[in-house]
Each structure stands twice: as structure tokens, then as C-alpha cells.
Write a protein that holds these residues in place. Structure first.
Motif, short mmCIF file in Angstrom:
data_model
loop_
_atom_site.label_atom_id
_atom_site.label_comp_id
_atom_site.label_asym_id
_atom_site.label_seq_id
_atom_site.Cartn_x
_atom_site.Cartn_y
_atom_site.Cartn_z
N ALA A 1 0.82 -1.21 0.00
CA ALA A 1 0.00 0.00 0.00
C ALA A 1 0.85 1.26 0.00
CB ALA A 1 -0.94 0.00 1.20
N ARG B 1 -6.42 11.48 -2.32
CA ARG B 1 -7.77 10.96 -2.58
C ARG B 1 -8.04 9.69 -1.80
NH1 ARG B 1 -9.28 12.69 -8.61
NH2 ARG B 1 -8.00 14.57 -8.63
N GLY C 1 -3.58 6.15 0.66
CA GLY C 1 -2.66 5.57 1.64
C GLY C 1 -2.47 6.43 2.88
N THR D 1 -4.50 6.67 5.70
CA THR D 1 -4.71 5.87 6.92
C THR D 1 -3.56 4.88 7.10
OG1 THR D 1 -7.10 6.09 6.73
CG2 THR D 1 -6.30 4.22 8.01
N THR D 2 -3.15 4.27 6.00
CA THR D 2 -2.05 3.30 6.09
C THR D 2 -0.78 3.97 6.61
OG1 THR D 2 -3.05 2.22 4.19
CG2 THR D 2 -0.82 1.56 4.76
N GLN E 1 -9.29 6.83 12.04
CA GLN E 1 -10.44 7.07 11.18
C GLN E 1 -11.61 6.23 11.70
OE1 GLN E 1 -9.71 6.24 7.01
NE2 GLN E 1 -11.36 7.60 6.41
N GLU F 1 -9.02 12.10 9.59
CA GLU F 1 -10.35 12.61 9.22
C GLU F 1 -11.25 12.77 10.44
OE1 GLU F 1 -11.98 11.41 5.55
OE2 GLU F 1 -10.12 10.48 4.85
N1 LIG Z 1 -6.87 -4.09 5.68
C1 LIG Z 1 -6.48 -3.92 4.40
N2 LIG Z 1 -6.13 -4.99 3.66
C2 LIG Z 1 -5.72 -4.85 2.39
N3 LIG Z 1 -5.62 -3.66 1.76
C3 LIG Z 1 -5.97 -2.56 2.43
C4 LIG Z 1 -6.42 -2.62 3.79
N4 LIG Z 1 -6.69 -1.37 4.21
C5 LIG Z 1 -6.43 -0.56 3.16
N5 LIG Z 1 -5.99 -1.27 2.09
C6 LIG Z 1 -5.60 -0.72 0.78
O1 LIG Z 1 -4.54 0.17 0.97
C7 LIG Z 1 -4.70 1.31 0.14
C8 LIG Z 1 -4.63 2.56 0.98
O2 LIG Z 1 -5.73 2.58 1.87
P1 LIG Z 1 -5.93 3.68 2.98
O3 LIG Z 1 -7.00 3.24 3.88
O4 LIG Z 1 -4.61 3.99 3.58
O5 LIG Z 1 -6.43 4.93 2.12
P2 LIG Z 1 -6.85 6.38 2.60
O6 LIG Z 1 -5.97 7.33 1.89
O7 LIG Z 1 -6.90 6.46 4.06
O8 LIG Z 1 -8.32 6.48 2.00
P3 LIG Z 1 -9.66 7.16 2.57
O9 LIG Z 1 -9.60 8.58 2.17
O10 LIG Z 1 -10.75 6.45 1.86
O11 LIG Z 1 -9.67 6.94 4.03
C9 LIG Z 1 -6.02 1.13 -0.59
O12 LIG Z 1 -5.73 0.66 -1.88
C10 LIG Z 1 -6.73 0.09 0.21
O13 LIG Z 1 -7.55 -0.70 -0.62
#
Ligand SMILES: Nc1ncnc2c1ncn2[C@@H]1O[C@H](COP(=O)(O)OP(=O)(O)OP(=O)(O)O)[C@@H](O)[C@H]1O
Ligand SMILES: [Mg+2]
Lengths: 231, 308
Positions: free
Chosen positions: A16, A35, A39, A41-42, A83, A157
């Protein structure tokens, strides 16, 4: 000072993050933007050690955090507001706060301090967290993180789905914490909020840094921010 | 014996079964509730408790009471320790994955059972109760001469059986106080509700899991130490408690502590009463039928919440 340097991380086989970097300084608000699925949250989870990183490093005041056990990371003074809030729904408000206090062995002074920031929680100490309104839950999630007397606050968020008066309250608290010298990393989708409070903005896409702007650059070119946020 | 006194006798037997079952099922329930691990080896920890109780009582057995009290402390502690090691060596390495832990605990079941067969042997061995006075029980009836109390022949129990019921009640109350009133209990409940967030607030989730797995196994072992003066220790004795614990945990609601106690009372009492009046087989048939009904009409159990 929290330094995130070129971190790569994966959920099992699914990668990710492919190199996210930024530096959050005390008394500054860093907005992490991107968007859905970029990534954000990751990135915060990886800082907390909830996801192992395969490359890069995370350090706080020179100490490398990613070499610690995950449960040691918050003890160094990182307060996390996940989040979706992620309260312990069947624990009472008081018990959720107690968990936050136990993280760094904080006591009654800190408890009073956070309850003074959110007086509404004081009236609901015995209530199960899962039965609070959305706004109250966000207050509790914020209070729980502040119970650590953190050096760094990670907010994912925090205003998602809340009414304007609560958004204003959360924003006030964030500004107070900035004034206290806490380094703040804020994931935020609302253009007005970012324009109003960011000291720097870091944009990520597909798990990598794509751009960064200072507060002055944001003010000079709001169009760019809007384009990145897709509004 | 008349019906009334006979029913009272059956209910007392049922209460002893229920007391042991409540302890054993509570262990299974806590492990599932906090760790989401279905511990198929739970009955073997029970058996190990009984076998170690025999061993401790034999080694230290100058007087039955000394041997028994020592067993009551040492056997559950040893079994808890063994379970904690098993958690570190096995469950942690399969990352507490729901399917893989089932297979892993089936493996533990056979390892523990066969090791016991090779060392302890195939014989059933008794442990002497610390005290075992026969107590006659009175019966009250409203007859021609007004209210009368008499002592029906055969209506009696032993001081040891009453002790088992009281001991189980004390342990369950203590456990409830630990879970609801102490810091350790708070950490357990937080881990149960959201282990990832608990970790983000400094809870050493791995250590909590080890302790919970040890506690669950220790409760089963404690139930077995209490039962062994009534039933004898045998390497295959873990089978029934495992089945009955699963029945109790399903009827009570997975992870619900009050539900587990209520279901243990229900199953234990009905097992005692039906066994006395009809047959033990009928008792098991009815318990299993009850599980089927619960699974169909109230899958979350009596006190469980629907999964969201
Ligand atoms: N538990 C998980 N297992 C596998 N893939 C995941 C998991 N959580 C997130 N992902 C993938 O990691 C990528 C980044 O996700 P993340 O949640 O970090 O996005 P984000 O920027 O926080 O989005 P949002 O604005 O929707 O919160 C995405 O492609 C998502 O599908
Ligand atoms: Mg996100």
C-alpha cells in the motif's frame, strides 16, 4: 519532531505504501492529503507500528520508532485518533479515558484537563461509548488521545460526517494543541479547513509523495489544492 | 423415596455438575471472547488438571487435606503455565488466525492426551477428598399435623460436594470482579473489543493473549481438581467437559460471562435431574437438541449480542 522517511508498507501481500516522507514539527499542523485509497490511513497506522514497514524509517526526536514493539510506540508520546474513531464501544466513557491515561501513566490532572476541554463528556462518564452521538464519540476519541499528553497527535479525518458546530469545536482543540507545542499530523479532505489551519501540506497518491506546499504556497494557489482533493 | 426429596437429591447432583461446568465453560468462553480462538484442546487442559492433581496429591500426600490443597493451587498454575507456553509457541506463530488455530489446538489435544497416556498410563486414579462427611438433609411437608420436618432415608449429600458448589461460586465471583473492577480486566476488555486500537494505546496485546489463554486453561484445570475426588483422573476424561463446555458457550452466547453461568446452570441442573430420573444418555440428547434449537432460533445465544 516526527520524521517519516521513505516508508514502504503492505497488508500481507498487498503493498500500500511505496515511499512516503514528511517531517512534522512541534507547534505545526501538517495536513496529509490525498484521494480515497491514496494511503493516508495506512501511513498513520505504519507510524503507530500497527503495520510493519519493509523500507524506510519513522523516528521521534531521533529515536527510531519502527524498531520498537507496536505497543511501545504510543508510550513515546504519540496520540492517535483513528479514522472512524474506533472507540471501545462497550466500555464506558470513563473507561475509554482510563485506557488513554494508562498508556503513559497519566493521572487525575490530565483527566481533569481533557474533561475540561470536552465538558460534555463529563456528563456522560458512565455511558457506554458505543451509545454516544457521533459528535460525542469524536470528542471522546480526541480526549482519549490527549490523555497521553502527547508530543505528536495523529488525526485521521476527525471531522468526517460531523455537524459544523462540532467541527468548530474539534478545530479549536487542534489549534490549542498546536499552541501547546504538539506536532500535529492531520488527514483532512475539506479545502476550507486545510486553507485555514495548515502550516504545510503533503500530498500523496498511490502510496507515494507527489507534492508538498507551505502555508504561503497554499494561500497563493488554492486551485492546486482543490485539484489534488478532486473538488 | 418420594418425588419431592428425590428431586432435591437430583438437583444437588445437578448443582455439582453445574458448578464444575461453569468454571470449565468460563475458561472456553473467555478465550474465545478475548482472542477469538476456538480452543479444541480445552478438555485436555481439564484432564491435565486432574492428572496433575493426582500427581501432586500423591507426591505430597501425607494427609489428604494437605495433598488436596496443594493440588488446588499447583495444578491450575502448572496447567496455566503450559497453556501460556503453548500460546507463545503455537498460537502466536499462526497469528491467531481463526481457522489455523482450530487445527493447531486439535494438534495440542492429541499431543497432551498421548503424552499423558505414555506417562500417567491408561488407568483411572483417585484423589482422596480432603473431607467427606455424609450430611443427611431434612425435608419439609405440610401434612395432617401441620408443617412437619423429617429426614427421608437416602436424602443426603457430602460436605465435599457442598464445598465444590461454594468454591466454584467464589471463584466465579472473584473472576467477575477481576474482569469488571481491575486494570488487568480493563485491558482484557479493551483487547476483546478492538485489539488493534488497544495496541495503539500501549496495551501489550500479545501478553494479554498469553495470560488469557493461561487463565482459560487454569479455570478448566481448577474445575478438574475439584471434580477428581468425585470422579477419578483418566487420560480420556477431557472429552465430555469439552463437549458440554461448547454446548454451554453456544447456548449462553459466545463471550458472554453471565450467559455462560446461566447456561452452565441450565445444562448442569438438567443433566443432573434427567440423569437421576431417566438416563444420562437422554440428558445429553436433550442438551444437544437445545443447542440445535438455540442455533436455529437465537444464533447469538441467550445473552449474546448479534454479530455486527
Ligand atoms: N486491511 C487492508 N487490507 C488490504 N488492503 C488494504 C487494507 N486497508 C487498506 N488497504 C488498501 O490500501 C490502500 C490505501 O488505503 P488507505 O486506507 O490507507 O487509504 P486512505 O488514503 O486512508 O483512503 P480514505 O480517504 O478512503 O480513508 C487502498 O488501496 C486500500 O484498498
Ligand atoms: Mg483513510
Amino acid at each position: 519532531m516526527l520524521e517519516v522517511q521513505g516508508i514502504h508498507a503492505a497488508y500481507g501481500q498487498v503493498q500500500a505504501l511505496y515511499g512516503v516522507s514528511f517531517t512534522a514539527r512541534p507547534g505545526e499542523i501538517l495536513c496529509l492529503l490525498g484521494r480515497n485509497g491514496a494511503g493516508k490511513t495506512t501511513t498513520l497506522k505504519t507510524i503507530m507500528g500497527l503495520l510493519p514497514l519493509s523500507e524506510g524509517s519513522v523516528s521521534l526526536e531521533g529515536e527510531v520508532l519502527n524498531l520498537l514493539s507496536p505497543h511501545e510506540v504510543p508510550k513515546r508520546g504519540i496520540g492517535y485518533i483513528p479514522q472512524g474513531r474506533r472507540l471501545f464501544p462497550e466500555l464506558s466513557v470513563a473507561e475509554n479515558i482510563e485506557i488513554g491515561l494508562m498508556t503513559r501513566g497519566e493521572g487525575k490532572d490530565t483527566r481533569d484537563w481533557v474533561l475540561d476541554l470536552f465538558p460534555r463528556l463529563r456528563e456522560r462518564l458512565g455511558q457506554a461509548a458505543g451509545t454516544l452521538s457521533g459528535g460525542e464519540q469524536q470528542m471522546l476519541a480526541t480526549a482519549r488521545a490527549l490523555c497521553l499528553r502527547p508530543k505528536v497527535l495523529l488525526l485521521d479525518e476527525p471531522t468526517e460526517g460531523l455537524q459544523p458546530s462540532i467541527i468548530a469545536l474539534i478545530r479549536d482543540v487542534v489549534l490549542k494543541m498546536k499552541a501547546e507545542g504538539i506536532a500535529i499530523v492531520l488527514v483532512e479532505q475539506r479545502v476550507e479547513t486545510v486553507m485555514a489551519i495548515a502550516d504545510q501540506a503533503v500530498f500523496i497518491e498511490n502510496g507515494r509523495n507527489v507534492d508538498a506546499m507551505s502555508a504561503a504556497e497554499l494561500q497563493a494557489d488554492p486551485g492546486k489544492l482543490k485539484a489534488y482533493l478532486g473538488v | 423415596m418420594e418425588f419431592g426429596p428425590h428431586l432435591m437429591l437430583a438437583a444437588l447432583e445437578g448443582a455439582v455438575t453445574a458448578a464444575i461446568l461453569a468454571l470449565t465453560a468460563m475458561g472456553l468462553s473467555i478465550v474465545f471472547g478475548v482472542m477469538r480462538v476456538v480452543n479444541v484442546a480445552h478438555g485436555e487442559f481439564y484432564m491435565l488438571g486432574a492428572v496433575l492433581a493426582w500427581w501432586v496429591a500423591t507426591v505430597l500426600g501425607t494427609h489428604p487435606a494437605i495433598g488436596f490443597v496443594a493440588a488446588l493451587i499447583i495444578a491450575p498454575a502448572l496447567v496455566g503455565g503450559i497453556a501460556m507456553v503453548a500460546d507463545r509457541l503455537v498460537l502466536k506463530r499462526v497469528a491467531y488466525d481463526a481457522d489455523r488455530t482450530i487445527v493447531a489446538t486439535i494438534g495440542m489435544l492429541y499431543i497432551i492426551q498421548q503424552t499423558t497416556l505414555m506417562t500417567f498410563g491408561p488407568d483411572a486414579r483417585p484423589v482422596e477428598p480432603p473431607f467427606n462427611t455424609r450430611l443427611a438433609l431434612p425435608w419439609f411437608e405440610w401434612g395432617e399435623n401441620g408443617f412437619a420436618m423429617f429426614w427421608p432415608w437416602g436424602l443426603s449429600t457430602t460436605s465435599y460436594k457442598l464445598f465444590v458448589i461454594a468454591a466454584a461460586a467464589v471463584v466465579l465471583v472473584a473472576l467477575w470482579l477481576v474482569i469488571t473492577r481491575t486494570k488487568a480486566g480493563l485491558l482484557m476488555r479493551a483487547t476483546q473489543q478492538d485489539s488493534e486500537t488497544a495496541q495503539a494505546f500501549g496495551v501489550p496485546v500479545g501478553r494479554v493473549y498469553s495470560l488469557v489463554f493461561g487463565l482459560g486453561a487454569g479455570l478448566a484445570a481448577l474445575g478438574a481438581v475439584l471434580v477428581v475426588p468425585i470422579q477419578q483422573a483418566h487420560y480420556l476424561m477431557g472429552h465430555d467437559p469439552l463437549l458440554l463446555s461448547f454446548i454451554v458457550v453456544i447456548i449462553g452466547g459466545l463471550g458472554s460471562l453471565p450467559g455462560t453461568v446461566i447456561a452452565a446452570l441450565l445444562i448442569g441442573m438438567s443433566d443432573g435431574i434427567i440423569s437421576v430420573f431417566f438416563s444420562p444418555t437422554l440428558a445429553k440428547i436433550i442438551a444437544t437438541l437445545l443447542v440445535a434449537l438455540v442455533l436455529v432460533f437465537r444464533p447469538q445465544g441467550l445473552m449474546g449480542r448479534a454479530q455486527t
